[in-house]
Design a protein around this motif. Structure first.
Motif, PDB file in Angstrom:
ATOM      1  N   UNK A 154      -0.720 -19.512  51.558  1.00  0.00           N
ATOM      2  CA  UNK A 154      -0.385 -20.353  50.394  1.00  0.00           C
ATOM      3  C   UNK A 154      -0.065 -21.780  50.841  1.00  0.00           C
ATOM      4  N   UNK A 155      -0.609 -22.763  50.129  1.00  0.00           N
ATOM      5  CA  UNK A 155      -0.352 -24.176  50.438  1.00  0.00           C
ATOM      6  C   UNK A 155       0.257 -24.815  49.195  1.00  0.00           C
ATOM      7  N   UNK A 156       1.530 -25.148  49.279  1.00  0.00           N
ATOM      8  CA  UNK A 156       2.194 -25.744  48.109  1.00  0.00           C
ATOM      9  C   UNK A 156       1.780 -27.194  47.928  1.00  0.00           C
ATOM     10  N   UNK A 157       1.877 -27.951  49.024  1.00  0.00           N
ATOM     11  CA  UNK A 157       1.505 -29.371  48.984  1.00  0.00           C
ATOM     12  C   UNK A 157       0.536 -29.650  50.127  1.00  0.00           C
ATOM     13  N   UNK A 158      -0.615 -30.185  49.793  1.00  0.00           N
ATOM     14  CA  UNK A 158      -1.631 -30.491  50.811  1.00  0.00           C
ATOM     15  C   UNK A 158      -1.163 -31.665  51.664  1.00  0.00           C
ATOM     16  N   UNK A 159      -1.132 -31.450  52.968  1.00  0.00           N
ATOM     17  CA  UNK A 159      -0.777 -32.539  53.892  1.00  0.00           C
ATOM     18  C   UNK A 159      -2.056 -33.292  54.276  1.00  0.00           C
ATOM     19  N   UNK A 160      -2.114 -34.598  53.994  1.00  0.00           N
ATOM     20  CA  UNK A 160      -3.356 -35.363  54.229  1.00  0.00           C
ATOM     21  C   UNK A 160      -3.842 -35.293  55.668  1.00  0.00           C
ATOM     22  N   UNK A 161      -2.894 -35.148  56.620  1.00  0.00           N
ATOM     23  CA  UNK A 161      -3.316 -35.197  58.029  1.00  0.00           C
ATOM     24  C   UNK A 161      -3.600 -33.829  58.637  1.00  0.00           C
ATOM     25  N   UNK A 162      -3.090 -32.742  57.983  1.00  0.00           N
ATOM     26  CA  UNK A 162      -3.258 -31.415  58.583  1.00  0.00           C
ATOM     27  C   UNK A 162      -3.670 -30.337  57.583  1.00  0.00           C
ATOM     28  N   UNK A 215     -12.245 -29.319  55.052  1.00  0.00           N
ATOM     29  CA  UNK A 215     -11.333 -30.126  55.861  1.00  0.00           C
ATOM     30  C   UNK A 215     -11.897 -31.533  55.994  1.00  0.00           C
ATOM     31  N   UNK A 216     -11.027 -32.532  55.861  1.00  0.00           N
ATOM     32  CA  UNK A 216     -11.476 -33.900  56.126  1.00  0.00           C
ATOM     33  C   UNK A 216     -11.639 -34.050  57.637  1.00  0.00           C
ATOM     34  N   UNK A 234      -9.458 -31.968  60.465  1.00  0.00           N
ATOM     35  CA  UNK A 234     -10.104 -31.124  61.476  1.00  0.00           C
ATOM     36  C   UNK A 234      -9.695 -31.553  62.883  1.00  0.00           C
ATOM     37  N   UNK A 235      -9.734 -32.865  63.126  1.00  0.00           N
ATOM     38  CA  UNK A 235      -9.390 -33.374  64.462  1.00  0.00           C
ATOM     39  C   UNK A 235      -7.934 -33.073  64.804  1.00  0.00           C
ATOM     40  N   UNK A 236      -7.033 -33.318  63.841  1.00  0.00           N
ATOM     41  CA  UNK A 236      -5.608 -33.096  64.107  1.00  0.00           C
ATOM     42  C   UNK A 236      -5.291 -31.621  64.320  1.00  0.00           C
TER      43      UNK A 236
END
Length: 433
Positions: A51-59, A87-88, A92-94
């Motif tokens: 479950x993902x409550x809030x999407x983290x832009x970097x991960x 994945x952006x 993906x890189x992070x």
């Protein structure tokens, strides 16, 4: 970072993002993601919904979740993490840096499957175009190992900064050339389709959700050895074979690529031409894995694609091409589920029950297809010279002769009168003789 190869040990993660609408429930999506991974020979060590409550832009995931994934990778000695979502490039890189492992998202995974399976020239062009479209927004380094493993397309450079810019320019140039080649292939295939329409063998197109059993049914009906494994996306190129049906001397059976939920946009565009074969069909066989708990959601996915192809009218849902539902894997249903569905079967002429694996129900399917293809047949009267042996033989071979009698003398000598039942395509072919 290790290379992805067949037999790679992997963790499969299905993000369930709060507030996001999905076509399938989380468990069904996870099961489908596992199927995609298995289709390319990945060994799944563990899989779970996250479950993902809030999407983290970097991960994408939270820091604690990423740490849990890393620990799970250590425990299972997984060298690859498959994320069933988009994945952006930065995510993906992070994730790769945090996990010290290769990370591949849903789009990349499907592209890898397509790259392995596409067999025809058009399929390969479409895959490469889709691959480049996806790749040009990413660090080129991320994908070179996958191409090297397969022999690759032979134009990507190393990971240096200036090299990346050079690669991007080469990618754009290559995409331009590919689009021109694809346009030529489409024109050629369009000519083939026009020739088929003139030539007049009726076309039956098998469509359906991926892994519904289309290729197994295709093999059962034609005796062809088309790849038919219990894998997602086992078929990526339309395969055509001639078959004989009751009342129809010859028909063309076409096996098409399977549909899937949330197909990445790059692939929808690249593979649309492959599905255009369906629009030339006289009958569409919608093959459904009726034993799948998500069978109804899968049906809606297929109908949505047919709507995009203008086969189904968006307003009233009417189809411009007759559709026969083939409920495959009926033998896998438990008695209770079969009893629940039976009334639907009994009240519809557009449903046939089959098991492509055992052959159960296939004679009924052939009979129904024959009926559908001859439904528009009409009775025609022809008066032909007895000397016109070629056309008389053609009528006997292709039409249903209702009566044949002498018709006196004509300009070409003794004449014969024929009453023949022909379908529209047969009539069109006769008129060109």
């Amino acid at each position: 970072m290790g290379e992805v190869s067949r037999g790679a040990r992997a963790l499969v993660i299905c993000p369930d993002i709060r507030g996001q609408t999905y076509d399938l429930d989380a468990d069904s999506r996870l099961s489908e993601a596992e199927g995609l991974a298995l289709a390319i020979g990945i060994e799944i060590e563990d899989s779970f919904v996250l479950p993902v409550r809030d999407v983290k832009p970097n991960l994408l995931f939270g820091a604690g979740q990423v740490e849990n994934i890393r620990i799970a990778c250590e425990q299972h000695e997984a060298e690859l993490v498959v994320v069933d979502g988009a994945l952006s490039p930065i995510q993906q890189r992070n994730l790769e840096e945090k996990l010290s492992r290769k990370v591949i998202d849903r789009t990349g995974l499907i592209l890898e499957i397509f790259g392995e399976r596409a067999a025809t020239a058009e399929g390969r062009l479409q895959v490469e175009l889709a691959h480049l479209d996806y790749q040009q927004s990413r660090l080129v380094r991320s994908w070179t190992h996958l191409e090297r493993q397969r022999g690759g397309f032979g134009f990507l450079g190393g990971p240096g900064e200036t090299q990346i810019e050079a690669d991007r320019r080469m990618i754009r140039q290559r995409m331009g050339r590919l689009r021109k080649e694809l346009e030529q292939v489409r024109k050629t295939r369009g000519l083939h389709r026009e020739r088929r329409e003139r030539a007049p063998w009726p076309v039956v197109a098998l469509v359906g959700y991926t892994n519904a059993g289309k290729s197994t049914l295709f093999n059962r009906l034609t005796g062809a050895e088309v790849m038919a494994e219990d894998l997602l996306f086992a078929t990526l190129d339309p395969t055509m074979r001639a078959i004989s049906l009751p009342g129809v001397e010859k028909a063309i059976l076409s096996d098409t690529v399977g549909f899937i939920s949330d197909l990445p946009t790059q692939l929808v565009a690249a593979f649309r031409a492959t599905l255009e074969e369906v629009t030339a069909a006289d009958v569409i066989c919608h093959v459904r894995d009726i034993s799948n708990p998500s069978a109804e959601a899968q049906k809606l996915q297929v109908l949505r694609v047919l709507k995009d192809l203008d086969v189904i009218d968006g307003e009233d849902g009417a189809s411009s091409i007759p559709i026969l539902e083939v409920w495959n894997k009926w033998d896998l249903l438990d008695e209770e589920r079969a009893a629940d569905l039976q009334p639907q079967v009994e009240t519809s002429e557009d449903i046939v029950l089959t098991s492509a694996l055992t052959g159960e129900g296939v004679p009924d399917l052939l009979e129904r297809l024959g009926d559908m293809l001859t439904a528009k047949a009409s009775v025609q009267e022809f008066k032909l010279p007895v000397s016109d042996g070629r056309r008389i033989a053609w009528l006997h071979a292709h039409g249903e002769i209702l009566s044949e009698e002498d018709a006196g003398e004509g300009e070409g000598g003794p004449m014969r009168r024929f009453l023949v039942r022909l379908n529209p395509k047969e009539l069109g072919q006769f008129e060109t003789l």
